[in-house]
Motif scaffolding. Structure first.
Motif, PDB file in Angstrom:
ATOM      1  N   ILE A   8       0.856  -1.180   0.000  1.00 15.67           N
ATOM      2  CA  ILE A   8       0.000   0.000   0.000  1.00 15.67           C
ATOM      3  C   ILE A   8       0.893   1.230   0.000  1.00 15.67           C
ATOM      4  O   ILE A   8       2.078   1.133   0.306  1.00 15.67           O
ATOM      5  CB  ILE A   8      -0.976   0.017   1.209  1.00 15.67           C
ATOM      6  CG1 ILE A   8      -0.202   0.113   2.534  1.00 15.67           C
ATOM      7  CG2 ILE A   8      -1.893  -1.208   1.188  1.00 15.67           C
ATOM      8  CD1 ILE A   8      -1.083   0.347   3.760  1.00 15.67           C
ATOM      9  N   LYS A  15       4.972   0.778  -5.818  1.00 14.73           N
ATOM     10  CA  LYS A  15       4.264  -0.463  -5.477  1.00 14.73           C
ATOM     11  C   LYS A  15       4.330  -1.508  -6.588  1.00 14.73           C
ATOM     12  O   LYS A  15       4.583  -2.676  -6.330  1.00 14.73           O
ATOM     13  CB  LYS A  15       2.805  -0.160  -5.102  1.00 14.73           C
ATOM     14  CG  LYS A  15       2.678   0.717  -3.855  1.00 14.73           C
ATOM     15  CD  LYS A  15       1.238   1.028  -3.510  1.00 14.73           C
ATOM     16  CE  LYS A  15       0.482   1.767  -4.574  1.00 14.73           C
ATOM     17  NZ  LYS A  15       0.830   3.192  -4.720  1.00 14.73           N
ATOM     18  N   THR A  78      -1.509  -2.322  -4.684  1.00 12.77           N
ATOM     19  CA  THR A  78      -2.818  -1.688  -4.669  1.00 12.77           C
ATOM     20  C   THR A  78      -2.739  -0.263  -5.205  1.00 12.77           C
ATOM     21  O   THR A  78      -1.663   0.325  -5.265  1.00 12.77           O
ATOM     22  CB  THR A  78      -3.390  -1.632  -3.231  1.00 12.77           C
ATOM     23  OG1 THR A  78      -2.503  -0.848  -2.424  1.00 12.77           O
ATOM     24  CG2 THR A  78      -3.547  -3.026  -2.641  1.00 12.77           C
ATOM     25  N   VAL A  82      -6.676   2.826  -2.059  1.00 13.08           N
ATOM     26  CA  VAL A  82      -7.402   1.623  -1.622  1.00 13.08           C
ATOM     27  C   VAL A  82      -7.685   1.634  -0.114  1.00 13.08           C
ATOM     28  O   VAL A  82      -8.714   1.151   0.338  1.00 13.08           O
ATOM     29  CB  VAL A  82      -6.650   0.335  -2.057  1.00 13.08           C
ATOM     30  CG1 VAL A  82      -5.466   0.049  -1.154  1.00 13.08           C
ATOM     31  CG2 VAL A  82      -7.575  -0.854  -2.104  1.00 13.08           C
ATOM     32  N   VAL A  83      -6.791   2.229   0.666  1.00 14.39           N
ATOM     33  CA  VAL A  83      -6.941   2.224   2.129  1.00 14.39           C
ATOM     34  C   VAL A  83      -7.966   3.244   2.626  1.00 14.39           C
ATOM     35  O   VAL A  83      -8.265   3.281   3.824  1.00 14.39           O
ATOM     36  CB  VAL A  83      -5.594   2.468   2.850  1.00 14.39           C
ATOM     37  CG1 VAL A  83      -4.641   1.310   2.605  1.00 14.39           C
ATOM     38  CG2 VAL A  83      -4.982   3.789   2.428  1.00 14.39           C
ATOM     39  N   ASN A  88     -12.097  -2.325   2.513  1.00 15.89           N
ATOM     40  CA  ASN A  88     -10.912  -2.788   1.773  1.00 15.89           C
ATOM     41  C   ASN A  88      -9.795  -3.146   2.749  1.00 15.89           C
ATOM     42  O   ASN A  88      -9.162  -4.192   2.621  1.00 15.89           O
ATOM     43  CB  ASN A  88     -10.389  -1.703   0.823  1.00 15.89           C
ATOM     44  CG  ASN A  88     -11.264  -1.480  -0.387  1.00 15.89           C
ATOM     45  OD1 ASN A  88     -12.145  -2.278  -0.693  1.00 15.89           O
ATOM     46  ND2 ASN A  88     -11.026  -0.377  -1.074  1.00 15.89           N
ATOM     47  N   VAL A  89      -9.571  -2.275   3.711  1.00 16.93           N
ATOM     48  CA  VAL A  89      -8.503  -2.499   4.695  1.00 16.93           C
ATOM     49  C   VAL A  89      -8.776  -3.778   5.479  1.00 16.93           C
ATOM     50  O   VAL A  89      -7.887  -4.613   5.659  1.00 16.93           O
ATOM     51  CB  VAL A  89      -8.355  -1.288   5.650  1.00 16.93           C
ATOM     52  CG1 VAL A  89      -7.393  -1.597   6.787  1.00 16.93           C
ATOM     53  CG2 VAL A  89      -7.895  -0.060   4.880  1.00 16.93           C
ATOM     54  N   LEU A  98       0.183  -6.212   5.345  1.00 19.16           N
ATOM     55  CA  LEU A  98       0.236  -4.905   4.691  1.00 19.16           C
ATOM     56  C   LEU A  98       1.592  -4.244   4.898  1.00 19.16           C
ATOM     57  O   LEU A  98       2.050  -4.059   6.031  1.00 19.16           O
ATOM     58  CB  LEU A  98      -0.874  -3.994   5.230  1.00 19.16           C
ATOM     59  CG  LEU A  98      -2.227  -4.101   4.519  1.00 19.16           C
ATOM     60  CD1 LEU A  98      -2.773  -5.508   4.524  1.00 19.16           C
ATOM     61  CD2 LEU A  98      -3.225  -3.140   5.108  1.00 19.16           C
ATOM     62  N   LEU A 100       3.716  -0.806   3.856  1.00 19.11           N
ATOM     63  CA  LEU A 100       3.570   0.562   3.356  1.00 19.11           C
ATOM     64  C   LEU A 100       4.847   1.016   2.669  1.00 19.11           C
ATOM     65  O   LEU A 100       5.933   0.921   3.242  1.00 19.11           O
ATOM     66  CB  LEU A 100       3.248   1.510   4.518  1.00 19.11           C
ATOM     67  CG  LEU A 100       3.217   3.002   4.201  1.00 19.11           C
ATOM     68  CD1 LEU A 100       2.129   3.335   3.191  1.00 19.11           C
ATOM     69  CD2 LEU A 100       3.038   3.810   5.483  1.00 19.11           C
ATOM     70  N   TYR A 142      -2.890   5.274   5.886  1.00 20.59           N
ATOM     71  CA  TYR A 142      -1.806   4.325   5.615  1.00 20.59           C
ATOM     72  C   TYR A 142      -1.228   3.696   6.887  1.00 20.59           C
ATOM     73  O   TYR A 142      -0.414   2.781   6.808  1.00 20.59           O
ATOM     74  CB  TYR A 142      -0.682   5.009   4.832  1.00 20.59           C
ATOM     75  CG  TYR A 142      -1.086   5.414   3.431  1.00 20.59           C
ATOM     76  CD1 TYR A 142      -1.535   4.476   2.519  1.00 20.59           C
ATOM     77  CD2 TYR A 142      -1.012   6.735   3.024  1.00 20.59           C
ATOM     78  CE1 TYR A 142      -1.912   4.837   1.243  1.00 20.59           C
ATOM     79  CE2 TYR A 142      -1.376   7.116   1.745  1.00 20.59           C
ATOM     80  CZ  TYR A 142      -1.833   6.160   0.858  1.00 20.59           C
ATOM     81  OH  TYR A 142      -2.192   6.525  -0.407  1.00 20.59           O
ATOM     82  N   ALA A 145      -0.481  -0.358   8.104  1.00 20.16           N
ATOM     83  CA  ALA A 145       0.580  -1.279   7.680  1.00 20.16           C
ATOM     84  C   ALA A 145       1.383  -1.801   8.863  1.00 20.16           C
ATOM     85  O   ALA A 145       1.529  -1.140   9.882  1.00 20.16           O
ATOM     86  CB  ALA A 145       1.506  -0.580   6.693  1.00 20.16           C
TER      87      ALA A 145
END
Length: 174
Positions: A8, A15, A78, A82-83, A88-89, A98, A100, A142, A145
């Motif tokens: 993420i 990414k 992702t 997305v977060v 989703n998370v 996850l 970051l 974020y 993570a």
């Protein structure tokens, strides 16, 4: 351990590039959620935003998250936003680890300034200010993570090594 490795982070943090390399090193399938959305819809992310707006894109993204979260042994890159969706998370955390990826706004600016496929940056006369504004707005999201790598301070290969070290130490993933 069959958990997915989920990358993420803000746009331009690497990414996709790091995800591909990490997947190859772990001998896992790589999935880029934005690329999959483009493949399934037949439209680029920019086209989806332009034609249907961000809400429709986020809905496609949520469907894609459900798909990848139902699978195992993936390395997933992702989309940057997305977060922002708590569901989703939840799904990504349930099925994955996850990680970051971060970088300073100036690094992101250098990486994305010539790209025309960043709908959230379109129409901005001061790109660096827009990046800083979005990073500030999304920053707290974020914090879900387990591990963070500053890709502005490390090459792709060094970033992959840092992630592999974390996965070996915490999860025994080779």
């Amino acid at each position: 351990m069959n958990k997915n490795i989920v990358l993420i982070g803000f746009m331009g943090t690497g990414k996709s590039a790091i995800g591909r390399r990490l997947a190859a090193r772990l001998n896992r399938e790589f999935v880029d959620t934005d690329e999959e959305i483009e493949r399934i819809t037949g439209k680029t992310i920019a086209q989806l935003f332009a034609k249907y707006g961000e809400r429709r894109f986020r809905s496609e993204e949520a469907l894609m998250v459900k798909k990848v979260a139902s699978r195992e042994n993936l390395v997933v890159a992702t989309g940057g936003g997305v977060v922002l969706n708590p569901e989703n998370v939840r799904l990504l955390k349930e099925s994955g680890i996850l990680i970051l990826l971060t970088a300073d706004p100036e690094v992101i600016y250098r990486r994305v300034k010539r790209k025309k496929n960043r709908p959230l940056l379109e129409g901005s006369s001061d790109l660096l200010s827009r990046i800083k504004e979005l990073m500030e707005k999304h920053g707290a999201a974020y914090q879900v993570a387990e591990f963070t790598v500053d890709t502005g301070a490390h090459t792709v290969e060094e970033s992959v090594e840092k992630i592999l070290g974390f996965l070996r130490e915490k999860y025994g993933i080779q």
